[in-house]
Motif scaffolding. Structure first.
Motif, mmCIF file in Angstrom:
data_model
loop_
_atom_site.group_PDB
_atom_site.id
_atom_site.type_symbol
_atom_site.label_atom_id
_atom_site.label_comp_id
_atom_site.label_asym_id
_atom_site.label_seq_id
_atom_site.Cartn_x
_atom_site.Cartn_y
_atom_site.Cartn_z
ATOM 1 N N MET A 1 0.841 -1.184 0.000
ATOM 2 C CA MET A 1 0.000 0.000 0.000
ATOM 3 C C MET A 1 0.883 1.244 0.000
ATOM 4 O O MET A 1 1.948 1.269 0.603
ATOM 5 C CB MET A 1 -0.921 0.011 1.223
ATOM 6 C CG MET A 1 -1.990 -1.070 1.195
ATOM 7 S SD MET A 1 -3.191 -0.890 2.527
ATOM 8 C CE MET A 1 -2.130 -1.136 3.947
ATOM 9 N N SER A 2 0.427 2.275 -0.682
ATOM 10 C CA SER A 2 1.175 3.524 -0.747
ATOM 11 C C SER A 2 0.404 4.615 -0.030
ATOM 12 O O SER A 2 -0.764 4.462 0.323
ATOM 13 C CB SER A 2 1.424 3.923 -2.207
ATOM 14 O OG SER A 2 0.191 4.116 -2.880
ATOM 15 N N GLY A 3 1.066 5.739 0.151
ATOM 16 C CA GLY A 3 0.423 6.865 0.810
ATOM 17 C C GLY A 3 0.552 6.804 2.312
ATOM 18 O O GLY A 3 1.227 5.938 2.885
ATOM 19 N N ASN A 4 -0.109 7.714 2.972
ATOM 20 C CA ASN A 4 -0.043 7.844 4.418
ATOM 21 C C ASN A 4 -0.914 6.774 5.075
ATOM 22 O O ASN A 4 -2.136 6.813 4.986
ATOM 23 C CB ASN A 4 -0.514 9.244 4.814
ATOM 24 C CG ASN A 4 -0.404 9.512 6.306
ATOM 25 O OD1 ASN A 4 -0.132 8.611 7.091
ATOM 26 N ND2 ASN A 4 -0.620 10.753 6.701
ATOM 27 N N GLN A 5 -0.279 5.834 5.748
ATOM 28 C CA GLN A 5 -0.988 4.739 6.412
ATOM 29 C C GLN A 5 -0.991 4.873 7.936
ATOM 30 O O GLN A 5 -1.321 3.922 8.634
ATOM 31 C CB GLN A 5 -0.341 3.395 6.024
ATOM 32 C CG GLN A 5 -0.415 3.067 4.546
ATOM 33 C CD GLN A 5 -1.847 2.932 4.077
ATOM 34 O OE1 GLN A 5 -2.677 2.305 4.748
ATOM 35 N NE2 GLN A 5 -2.155 3.511 2.923
ATOM 36 N N ALA A 6 -0.625 6.054 8.419
ATOM 37 C CA ALA A 6 -0.481 6.228 9.863
ATOM 38 C C ALA A 6 -1.772 5.929 10.615
ATOM 39 O O ALA A 6 -1.757 5.288 11.673
ATOM 40 C CB ALA A 6 -0.010 7.645 10.175
ATOM 41 N N LEU A 7 -2.904 6.379 10.077
ATOM 42 C CA LEU A 7 -4.177 6.189 10.783
ATOM 43 C C LEU A 7 -4.546 4.711 10.841
ATOM 44 O O LEU A 7 -5.055 4.230 11.865
ATOM 45 C CB LEU A 7 -5.290 6.989 10.099
ATOM 46 C CG LEU A 7 -5.092 8.504 10.015
ATOM 47 C CD1 LEU A 7 -6.340 9.175 9.459
ATOM 48 C CD2 LEU A 7 -4.734 9.103 11.373
#
Length: 309
Positions: A1-7
């Motif tokens: 998966m790409s992008g912001n996965q922080a949440l």
């Protein structure tokens, strides 16, 4: 998966509110964290262009943005937060309609408890304010932050009592900056006065916007946590990195001694202790620094040296 996965990654950490930041809010917090981090590196680099005894304001300012960098990293990761039952449920508001509980970032208040006294210290030292006044002002500042945190964590209308205490503390700080400290800055005159007036008026204007942001977010549940992130993020960016650049620009031609600071180089005094013959090199009497130290010497008239603070 790409992008912001922080949440997604941190969704398993602690309890979460019905109304919390989205990826947009997380991205914004990370952007502000990066800006704070870059500012810290720049402030430290600028410090090394000054003599060691004149780096006080650079170090204080760098500490402010360093702490904010860590706090914004925590908030961007959706950490350092707790869900609190919102006092006002607004079913007609499409931004906060899901609210039963709203996330409150206590990490933000830890940041403020450390950085706002340092911001005031930057200003009050620039103005040459006496130490007792500085200590009193910093104490009231801590009251302002703590009451803001308690109010944010309160679920009932009693939170507005804590908001009132915080605003009262802010008014006291404003009085000290706009009247008491200004008088001291005017006595110093020159670049010190100009720097204080510019930065002091700028900062206090920004600080009066924080109670408004609090009322719209933690207090009144009017705006979404993403909107809260933008509101507070812009205010913090203006009152920390931008304030820091303005302050250090004003200090570019100022020395610590020109604003009443006497910064000792302790290595010189340690060297003098074991090499008394170097006293003339450092201008310190062999018996140590202090007022009225020194005495009659052959062929010379009595003289006194002033204390180093």
């Amino acid at each position: 998966m790409s992008g912001n996965q922080a949440l997604n990654v941190n969704s398993v950490v602690g309890r979460h509110a019905n109304l919390e930041i989205t990826n947009h809010g997380s991205d914004w917090y990370y952007a502000i964290s990066a800006a704070m981090g870059v500012s810290t590196l720049i402030f430290m680099a600028l410090a090394y262009r000054k003599p060691q005894q004149d780096r006080v304001f650079h170090y204080i300012t760098a500490c402010i943005t360093a702490v904010a960098c860590i706090a914004y990293y925590a908030m961007g990761s959706n950490l350092g937060q707790v869900p609190i039952q919102a006092e006002f449920i607004r079913p007609g508001n499409r931004w906060v309609r899901p609210a039963g509980t709203r996330e409150i970032f206590y990490a933000r208040y830890i940041d403020w408890a450390i950085t706002t006294p340092l911001l005031l210290l930057d200003l009050l030292l620039t103005a040459g304010v006496p130490t007792p006044t500085i200590l009193a002002t910093l104490f009231v500042d801590e009251i302002m932050i703590v009451t803001g945190l308690i109010g944010a964590l309160t679920q009932t209308r009693f939170k507005w009592g804590f908001w009132t205490f915080g605003v009262a503390a802010l008014l006291y700080i404003a009085y000290q900056l706009l009247f008491s400290a200004r008088r001291h800055a005017q006595r110093l005159g020159g670049d010190a006065k100009k720097t204080y007036l510019t930065c002091g008026c700028y900062l206090i204007f920004l600080w009066f916007l924080y109670p408004v942001a609090w009322g719209l977010s933690e207090g009144g549940n009017v705006i979404h946590p993403d909107g809260e992130a933008v509101f507070y993020g812009v205010l913090d960016f203006l009152s920390k990195p931008v304030f820091g650049f303005l302050l250090l620009w004003g200090h570019r031609k100022l020395s610590s001694s020109s604003v009443g600071l006497r910064v000792r180089n302790r290595s010189e005094f340690a060297s003098e202790k074991y090499n008394p013959g170097n006293s003339q090199q450092y201008g310190v009497h062999p018996e140590g620094p202090g007022a009225n130290v020194g005495g009659q010497s052959a062929g010379n008239t009595p003289h006194a040296t002033h204390a180093n603070v």
